[in-house]
Design a protein around this motif. Structure first.
Motif, PDB file in Angstrom:
ATOM      1  N   ASN A 287       0.928  -1.344  -0.347  1.00 42.67           N
ATOM      2  CA  ASN A 287       0.097  -0.050   0.048  1.00 42.67           C
ATOM      3  C   ASN A 287       1.279   1.809  -0.033  1.00 42.67           C
ATOM      4  OD1 ASN A 287      -2.517  -1.566  -0.022  1.00 42.67           O
ATOM      5  ND2 ASN A 287      -2.382  -1.798   2.005  1.00 42.67           N
ATOM      6  N   ALA A 288       2.331   1.145   0.748  1.00 44.46           N
ATOM      7  CA  ALA A 288       2.766   2.357   0.585  1.00 44.46           C
ATOM      8  C   ALA A 288       3.638   2.409  -0.570  1.00 44.46           C
ATOM      9  CB  ALA A 288       3.395   2.461   2.390  1.00 44.46           C
ATOM     10  N   THR A 289       4.132   1.411  -1.139  1.00 40.36           N
ATOM     11  CA  THR A 289       4.375   1.536  -2.160  1.00 40.36           C
ATOM     12  C   THR A 289       3.486   2.128  -3.649  1.00 40.36           C
ATOM     13  OG1 THR A 289       6.005  -0.679  -1.490  1.00 40.36           O
ATOM     14  CG2 THR A 289       6.176   0.665  -3.509  1.00 40.36           C
ATOM     15  N   ARG A 290       2.263   1.584  -3.407  1.00 39.22           N
ATOM     16  CA  ARG A 290       1.827   2.124  -5.034  1.00 39.22           C
ATOM     17  C   ARG A 290       1.287   3.701  -4.358  1.00 39.22           C
ATOM     18  NH1 ARG A 290      -1.965  -1.196  -3.619  1.00 39.22           N
ATOM     19  NH2 ARG A 290      -1.554  -3.024  -4.993  1.00 39.22           N
ATOM     20  N   TYR A 291       1.050   4.027  -3.288  1.00 37.27           N
ATOM     21  CA  TYR A 291       0.950   5.142  -2.653  1.00 37.27           C
ATOM     22  C   TYR A 291       1.953   6.226  -3.301  1.00 37.27           C
ATOM     23  CZ  TYR A 291      -0.163   9.829   0.665  1.00 37.27           C
ATOM     24  OH  TYR A 291      -0.099  10.711   0.662  1.00 37.27           O
ATOM     25  N   LYS A 292       2.866   5.957  -2.818  1.00 38.78           N
ATOM     26  CA  LYS A 292       4.598   7.041  -2.821  1.00 38.78           C
ATOM     27  C   LYS A 292       4.868   6.854  -4.629  1.00 38.78           C
ATOM     28  CE  LYS A 292       7.127   5.387   0.266  1.00 38.78           C
ATOM     29  NZ  LYS A 292       8.904   4.665   1.092  1.00 38.78           N
ATOM     30  N   ILE A 293       4.264   5.614  -5.612  1.00 41.35           N
ATOM     31  CA  ILE A 293       3.863   5.934  -7.252  1.00 41.35           C
ATOM     32  C   ILE A 293       3.200   6.815  -7.596  1.00 41.35           C
ATOM     33  CG2 ILE A 293       3.842   5.077  -8.920  1.00 41.35           C
ATOM     34  CD1 ILE A 293       4.492   2.392  -7.986  1.00 41.35           C
TER      35      ILE A 293
ATOM     36  N   SER B 232      11.708   4.385 -18.414  1.00 36.76           N
ATOM     37  CA  SER B 232      11.591   4.225 -19.604  1.00 36.76           C
ATOM     38  C   SER B 232      10.771   3.720 -20.131  1.00 36.76           C
ATOM     39  CB  SER B 232      11.746   2.779 -19.718  1.00 36.76           C
ATOM     40  OG  SER B 232      11.971   1.600 -18.537  1.00 36.76           O
ATOM     41  N   HIS B 233       8.885   4.543 -18.613  1.00 33.54           N
ATOM     42  CA  HIS B 233       8.268   4.529 -20.041  1.00 33.54           C
ATOM     43  C   HIS B 233       7.472   5.156 -19.423  1.00 33.54           C
ATOM     44  CE1 HIS B 233       9.025   0.121 -19.554  1.00 33.54           C
ATOM     45  NE2 HIS B 233       8.070   0.175 -20.309  1.00 33.54           N
ATOM     46  N   PRO B 234       7.654   6.752 -20.068  1.00 31.25           N
ATOM     47  CA  PRO B 234       7.393   7.707 -19.712  1.00 31.25           C
ATOM     48  C   PRO B 234       5.480   7.746 -19.874  1.00 31.25           C
ATOM     49  CG  PRO B 234       8.894   8.244 -21.909  1.00 31.25           C
ATOM     50  CD  PRO B 234       9.148   7.062 -21.128  1.00 31.25           C
ATOM     51  N   GLU B 235       5.622   7.758 -20.346  1.00 29.26           N
ATOM     52  CA  GLU B 235       3.463   7.415 -20.615  1.00 29.26           C
ATOM     53  C   GLU B 235       2.751   7.173 -19.690  1.00 29.26           C
ATOM     54  OE1 GLU B 235       4.926   3.090 -21.866  1.00 29.26           O
ATOM     55  OE2 GLU B 235       6.020   4.785 -21.902  1.00 29.26           O
ATOM     56  N   VAL B 236       3.798   6.134 -18.843  1.00 27.52           N
ATOM     57  CA  VAL B 236       2.324   5.403 -17.919  1.00 27.52           C
ATOM     58  C   VAL B 236       2.617   7.261 -16.716  1.00 27.52           C
ATOM     59  CG1 VAL B 236       2.770   4.595 -15.166  1.00 27.52           C
ATOM     60  CG2 VAL B 236       4.250   3.385 -17.255  1.00 27.52           C
ATOM     61  N   THR B 237       0.935   6.958 -16.861  1.00 26.41           N
ATOM     62  CA  THR B 237       0.460   8.180 -16.034  1.00 26.41           C
ATOM     63  C   THR B 237      -0.708   7.986 -14.454  1.00 26.41           C
ATOM     64  OG1 THR B 237      -1.378   8.269 -17.227  1.00 26.41           O
ATOM     65  CG2 THR B 237       0.181   9.391 -17.200  1.00 26.41           C
ATOM     66  N   THR B 238      -0.479   6.604 -14.520  1.00 24.23           N
ATOM     67  CA  THR B 238      -1.722   5.542 -13.165  1.00 24.23           C
ATOM     68  C   THR B 238      -0.788   4.785 -13.072  1.00 24.23           C
ATOM     69  OG1 THR B 238      -2.812   4.462 -14.513  1.00 24.23           O
ATOM     70  CG2 THR B 238      -3.749   6.266 -14.577  1.00 24.23           C
ATOM     71  N   VAL B 239      -1.390   4.856 -11.369  1.00 22.42           N
ATOM     72  CA  VAL B 239      -0.583   3.374 -11.009  1.00 22.42           C
ATOM     73  C   VAL B 239      -1.343   2.054 -11.283  1.00 22.42           C
ATOM     74  CG1 VAL B 239      -0.522   1.944  -8.187  1.00 22.42           C
ATOM     75  CG2 VAL B 239      -0.523   5.128  -8.505  1.00 22.42           C
ATOM     76  N   ALA B 240      -2.442   2.383 -12.146  1.00 22.28           N
ATOM     77  CA  ALA B 240      -3.213   0.876 -11.751  1.00 22.28           C
ATOM     78  C   ALA B 240      -2.043  -0.078 -13.398  1.00 22.28           C
ATOM     79  CB  ALA B 240      -4.359   1.343 -12.841  1.00 22.28           C
ATOM     80  N   GLU B 241      -1.489   1.692 -14.543  1.00 20.68           N
ATOM     81  CA  GLU B 241       0.011   0.666 -15.130  1.00 20.68           C
ATOM     82  C   GLU B 241       0.880  -0.205 -14.535  1.00 20.68           C
ATOM     83  OE1 GLU B 241       0.298   3.319 -19.238  1.00 20.68           O
ATOM     84  OE2 GLU B 241      -0.635   4.721 -16.782  1.00 20.68           O
TER      85      GLU B 241
ATOM     86  N   PRO C 155       1.409  -4.748 -12.274  1.00 24.36           N
ATOM     87  CA  PRO C 155       1.960  -6.013 -12.346  1.00 24.36           C
ATOM     88  C   PRO C 155       3.190  -5.746 -11.730  1.00 24.36           C
ATOM     89  CG  PRO C 155       1.813  -4.894 -14.663  1.00 24.36           C
ATOM     90  CD  PRO C 155       0.906  -4.254 -13.973  1.00 24.36           C
ATOM     91  N   LEU C 156       4.227  -4.458 -11.487  1.00 25.11           N
ATOM     92  CA  LEU C 156       4.959  -5.239 -11.014  1.00 25.11           C
ATOM     93  C   LEU C 156       5.140  -5.183  -8.980  1.00 25.11           C
ATOM     94  CD1 LEU C 156       7.563  -2.061 -12.745  1.00 25.11           C
ATOM     95  CD2 LEU C 156       7.822  -4.301 -12.349  1.00 25.11           C
ATOM     96  N   LEU C 157       4.155  -4.200  -9.341  1.00 19.17           N
ATOM     97  CA  LEU C 157       3.656  -4.197  -7.395  1.00 19.17           C
ATOM     98  C   LEU C 157       3.460  -5.322  -6.948  1.00 19.17           C
ATOM     99  CD1 LEU C 157       1.309  -0.808  -7.271  1.00 19.17           C
ATOM    100  CD2 LEU C 157       3.210  -1.582  -5.704  1.00 19.17           C
TER     101      LEU C 157
END
Length: 214
Positions: free
Chosen positions: A91-97, A182-191, A194-196
Motif C-alpha cells: 500500500n505504501a509503495t502504491r501510494y508513493k508511486i 523508461s516508460h514516460p507514458e505511464v500516468t496511473t498506478v494501475a499501469e 504487475p510490478l506491485l
C-alpha cells in the motif's frame, strides 16, 4: 542614508522557484545554469541573485520547497491502517508511486539529490543527508506500530525485520524508478500493478521464508 529594500514580487519569485524546480529536476545541479532559470522564469539573472543570493542557495531553497511540499500532503494512515506487513509495504509503495506521478519534478529533484549526493554544493549535500536521516526516522515511526501487531520467530527482533525489509524495498523501488524512466507514458498506478504484484509475492517470501520444512 540607509536605503529601503524594495519588497519582493511574489509572482516573480514563484516563477523563479517553478523554473528552478523544473530545470534542477531535469538537469541536476551542476549542469543547470542560472541564466537558463532566469530565461524560463522571464526575469533577470540579477533578480534571482537578489532574491536567493547565489545558485547554491537557490538550489537549497528548491530542495526545501520540494521536500516540504511532499511531507505536507503525506497521509500516514496508508502505513498505520494496514493489516499486516505485506499490505503495509504494498500500500505504501502504491501510494508513493501515485505521489510521484502527481509531483514528478519534486520526486526527480530529490531522487537526483540522493543519487548524486557528492556532486551537490555543501549546503545541498548537508540538507539531503538530513533528509536521509529524517526519512529513516519516519520509516521507523510508520512501520514499528505495524510490527507491534506481529509475532516474530525466536531470535528475530523488529530491528532485524526492518533491516531486511529496507533491503528488499529499496532494491525494488529502484526497479520502479527505472520502469518509470523508461516508460514516460505511464500516468496511473494501475499501469504499475504487475510490478506491485511481484513485490507482494517477494514480500510474502520474506515474511514466511523460502525453504520448506524438512
Amino acid at each position: 542614508m540607509k536605503r529601503t529594500r524594495l519588497p519582493e514580487d511574489p509572482v516573480k519569485k514563484a516563477r523563479m522557484q517553478a523554473a528552478a524546480l523544473a530545470l534542477f529536476a531535469s538537469g541536476g545541479y551542476q549542469a543547470t545554469k542560472v541564466d537558463a532559470i532566469a530565461a524560463k522564469a522571464q526575469v533577470s539573472k540579477g533578480l534571482i541573485f537578489k532574491y536567493f543570493g547565489n545558485k547554491e542557495q537557490l538550489y537549497l531553497a528548491t530542495l526545501r520547497q520540494a521536500y516540504d511540499r511532499l511531507m505536507a500532503i503525506m497521509d500516514e494512515a496508508v502505513w498505520q491502517e494496514s493489516g499486516d506487513l505485506v499490505a503495509m509495504v504494498t500500500n505504501a509503495t502504491r501510494y508513493k508511486i501515485s505521489l510521484q506521478l502527481q509531483y514528478p519534478q519534486e520526486f526527480q529533484l530529490l531522487l537526483n539529490g540522493f543519487i548524486h549526493l557528492k556532486q551537490l554544493p555543501a549546503s545541498g549535500r548537508q540538507y539531503v543527508e538530513q533528509m536521509m536521516v529524517a526519512n529513516q526516522d519516519l520509516t521507523q515511526r510508520l512501520v514499528l506500530p505495524v510490527f507491534a501487531k506481529m509475532t516474530f520467530k525466536p531470535g528475530i527482533t523488529a530491528t532485524d525485520a526492518l533491516t531486511v525489509l529496507n533491503y528488499v524495498t529499496s532494491g525494488y523501488l529502484q526497479k520502479f524508478q527505472q520502469y518509470l524512466l523508461s516508460h514516460p507514458e505511464v500516468t496511473t498506478v494501475a499501469e504499475m500493478e504487475p510490478l506491485l504484484a511481484d513485490l507482494t509475492r517477494y514480500l510474502r517470501i520474506v515474511e514466511y521464508g523460502f525453504v520448506a520444512p524438512a
